[in-house]
Motif scaffolding. Structure first.
Motif, mmCIF file in Angstrom:
data_model
loop_
_atom_site.group_PDB
_atom_site.id
_atom_site.type_symbol
_atom_site.label_atom_id
_atom_site.label_comp_id
_atom_site.label_asym_id
_atom_site.label_seq_id
_atom_site.Cartn_x
_atom_site.Cartn_y
_atom_site.Cartn_z
ATOM 1 N N HIS A 12 0.648 -1.175 -0.340
ATOM 2 C CA HIS A 12 -0.040 -0.245 -0.127
ATOM 3 C C HIS A 12 0.724 1.074 0.431
ATOM 4 N N THR A 13 1.493 1.550 0.795
ATOM 5 C CA THR A 13 3.087 2.600 0.963
ATOM 6 C C THR A 13 3.749 2.919 -0.077
ATOM 7 N N ILE A 14 3.834 1.818 -1.171
ATOM 8 C CA ILE A 14 5.144 1.956 -2.719
ATOM 9 C C ILE A 14 3.949 2.337 -3.530
ATOM 10 N N THR A 15 2.435 2.025 -3.712
ATOM 11 C CA THR A 15 1.277 2.131 -4.160
ATOM 12 C C THR A 15 0.643 3.606 -4.264
ATOM 13 N N GLU A 16 1.497 3.685 -2.954
ATOM 14 C CA GLU A 16 0.717 5.497 -3.108
ATOM 15 C C GLU A 16 2.076 5.727 -3.095
ATOM 16 N N LEU A 17 3.402 6.129 -3.064
ATOM 17 C CA LEU A 17 4.271 6.782 -3.791
ATOM 18 C C LEU A 17 4.866 6.223 -5.091
ATOM 19 N N ALA A 18 4.561 5.340 -5.449
ATOM 20 C CA ALA A 18 3.999 5.104 -6.839
ATOM 21 C C ALA A 18 3.126 6.761 -7.644
ATOM 22 N N GLU A 19 2.209 6.872 -6.887
ATOM 23 C CA GLU A 19 1.514 7.595 -7.111
ATOM 24 C C GLU A 19 1.655 9.078 -7.668
ATOM 25 N N LEU A 20 2.353 9.108 -6.482
ATOM 26 C CA LEU A 20 3.076 10.810 -6.217
ATOM 27 C C LEU A 20 4.066 10.643 -7.433
ATOM 28 N N GLY A 21 5.077 9.252 -8.135
ATOM 29 C CA GLY A 21 6.086 9.303 -8.966
ATOM 30 C C GLY A 21 5.013 10.191 -10.491
ATOM 31 N N VAL A 22 4.002 8.900 -10.831
ATOM 32 C CA VAL A 22 3.578 9.136 -11.575
ATOM 33 C C VAL A 22 2.914 10.829 -11.971
ATOM 34 N N LEU A 23 2.403 11.037 -10.709
ATOM 35 C CA LEU A 23 1.717 12.937 -10.648
ATOM 36 C C LEU A 23 3.017 13.565 -11.582
ATOM 37 N N PHE A 24 4.284 13.543 -10.449
ATOM 38 C CA PHE A 24 5.011 14.413 -10.807
ATOM 39 C C PHE A 24 5.934 14.609 -12.405
ATOM 40 N N LEU A 25 5.725 12.743 -12.402
ATOM 41 C CA LEU A 25 6.395 12.404 -14.119
ATOM 42 C C LEU A 25 5.680 13.528 -15.414
ATOM 43 N N MET A 26 3.788 13.573 -14.973
ATOM 44 C CA MET A 26 3.152 14.416 -15.754
ATOM 45 C C MET A 26 3.478 15.749 -15.484
ATOM 46 N N PHE A 27 3.569 16.246 -14.256
ATOM 47 C CA PHE A 27 4.192 17.525 -14.258
ATOM 48 C C PHE A 27 5.451 18.297 -15.131
ATOM 49 N N ILE A 28 6.464 16.860 -14.862
ATOM 50 C CA ILE A 28 7.524 16.908 -15.574
ATOM 51 C C ILE A 28 6.969 17.085 -17.072
ATOM 52 N N VAL A 29 6.136 16.284 -17.624
ATOM 53 C CA VAL A 29 6.393 16.636 -18.818
ATOM 54 C C VAL A 29 5.587 17.684 -19.819
ATOM 55 N N GLY A 30 4.302 17.763 -18.553
ATOM 56 C CA GLY A 30 3.608 19.374 -18.592
ATOM 57 C C GLY A 30 4.607 20.737 -19.002
ATOM 58 N N LEU A 31 5.856 20.671 -17.960
ATOM 59 C CA LEU A 31 7.295 21.614 -18.697
ATOM 60 C C LEU A 31 7.605 21.388 -19.743
ATOM 61 N N GLU A 32 7.525 20.745 -20.043
ATOM 62 C CA GLU A 32 8.052 20.594 -21.429
ATOM 63 C C GLU A 32 7.089 20.822 -23.035
ATOM 64 N N VAL A 33 5.938 21.374 -22.535
ATOM 65 C CA VAL A 33 4.888 21.795 -23.449
ATOM 66 C C VAL A 33 4.550 23.071 -23.921
#
Length: 413
Positions: free
Chosen positions: A65-86
């Motif tokens: 459960h804890t790893i899954t929550e960290l993974a959700e943070l990971g994909v959130l920041f990944l898409m934030f980085i993608v947004g910074l590129e466009v």
């Protein structure tokens, strides 16, 4: 410290180490790092090593459960980085592609996937929810691959991002409609369905407006402030988190869409501000959270539990899920004005179902529309489309390079 925390340290250390070595191995073989990270997850998961059930871990459920929550943070920041590129202007330049590609890319998987479920004797409700699951797209997988290849800001890359936003809205809208009409056995009123759609549109419009006008000015002022300058990246992360929360809580769409909008807004900041944000966010994301997200995909599936009798169904669903996205989104991109090869690339990029598909399938399972038996092949299809997408994207973009483009006015600020 509590033993659960100490065990989490060990699990995360193994996960990050495996992702780094697997990512490096993938790069040495000419594949994107994300491909290796996904394979690492499968190997560490119950399919092979079953990491979380090792005797050293005393509460695997809490750990997962804890790893899954960290993974959700990971994909959130990944898409934030993608947004910074466009930039919004770039996405609007491919709006026809987005509308047609997103619409056809969401509808065709339902038209091809649902009949397969019915043929195998499952209920109409199950067929609808499997179709809606296949309608989803995980833009994060393809976006990360395009970032690694250096072609994110090509026509096809921008087409993917814009199309995925439309696809995300439609997939969540279809899920909401299906739950509203089938979930309680009572038909939802027309006004309820209209409100679901209006709510999504209101968030996207208002969110983009705030991200475009308020966020850049605020972060530029923070960056120029002597007392707050060192917190520029922190305030950027705050924006990503709040926009992610607002997208799901207020807009009814995926949190990653909110983070993407926040990143896109902050792409309008000055070069020095943007550089500060990118450096800090990429360091914490790519070295820690993002690898956890990709590995966690494999930790969630046990391929050994897939019965031989379900293999034909799994194969048909996988085939239809790939064909429907390539044809649907590809045809939509072609109608929107892209060339045949550009349209094909957009279609390939839309294949991955990833976390969005997992969310929809999990909702269907928890509401009783998917049985545990049917959930397994659906889960495997989501996993395989996620794992297959990076190498397919690399093949589709072979020889494609990002051409220099004139800077937008906001980039000269």
């Amino acid at each position: 410290m509590e033993s659960n925390v100490i065990e989490l340290f060990l699990a995360l250390g193994i996960i990050i180490a495996a992702s780094q070595f697997a990512g490096a191995a993938a790069r040495s073989l000419g594949q994107p790092r994300v491909f290796g990270e996904l394979i690492a997850g499968v190997l560490l998961g119950p399919t092979v090593l079953n990491l979380l059930d090792w005797s050293v871990f005393h509460d695997p459920e809490l750990l997962h459960h804890t790893i899954t929550e960290l993974a959700e943070l990971g994909v959130l920041f990944l898409m934030f980085i993608v947004g910074l590129e466009v930039h919004l202007g770039e996405l609007l330049s491919v709006r026809k592609v987005a509308l047609w590609g997103g619409a056809l890319g969401a509808v065709l998987p339902i038209l091809l996937g649902a009949p397969i479920i019915l043929i195998y004797g499952y209920s109409t409700e199950a067929a609808i929810f499997v179709g809606v699951t296949l309608a989803a797209t995980s833009v994060s997988i393809s976006a990360q691959t395009l970032l690694e290849l250096g072609v994110l800001r090509t026509k096809e890359g921008l087409g993917l991002l814009a199309t995925a936003v439309v696809d995300d809205v439609l997939a969540i809208l279809l899920l909401s409609i299906a739950i509203a009409t089938l979930g309680t056995g009572e038909s939802a009123g027309a006004l309820d369905l209209v409100w679901i759609f209006v709510r999504m549109m209101l968030f996207i419009v208002l969110g983009m407006g705030i991200a475009w006008t308020l966020l850049p000015r605020t972060l530029n002022r923070i960056h120029r402030s002597r007392s707050l300058a060192t917190g520029t990246a922190a305030f950027a992360l705050i924006a990503a988190l709040i926009f992610g929360w607002a997208a799901e809580a207020l807009g009814g769409i995926a949190a990653i869409t909110g983070a993407f909008i926040a990143g896109m807004g902050l792409s309008q900041t000055t070069e020095s501000t943007k550089e500060n944000i990118e450096k800090a966010v990429q360091n914490i994301s790519y070295s820690f959270l993002v690898p956890i997200f990709f590995v966690n995909v494999g930790l969630n599936v046990d391929l050994t539990q897939l019965g031989i009798d379900l293999l034909p169904l799994t194969g048909l669903l996988l085939l239809s899920s790939v064909i429907s996205k390539v044809l649907g989104s590809g045809l939509g991109a072609r109608i929107g004005g892209f060339t045949t090869i550009e349209s094909f690339r957009v279609g390939i990029c839309m294949i991955s179902r990833g976390e969005v598909g997992l969310i929809i399938a999990s909702v269907a399972l928890s509401n009783g529309f998917l049985t545990e038996e049917l959930f397994q092949p659906v889960f495997v299809v989501i996993l395989l489309t996620t794992v297959l997408t990076p190498p397919l994207v690399r093949l589709a973009f072979r020889g494609r390079t990002e051409k220099p483009r004139p800077k937008l006015a906001s980039e000269h600020a």
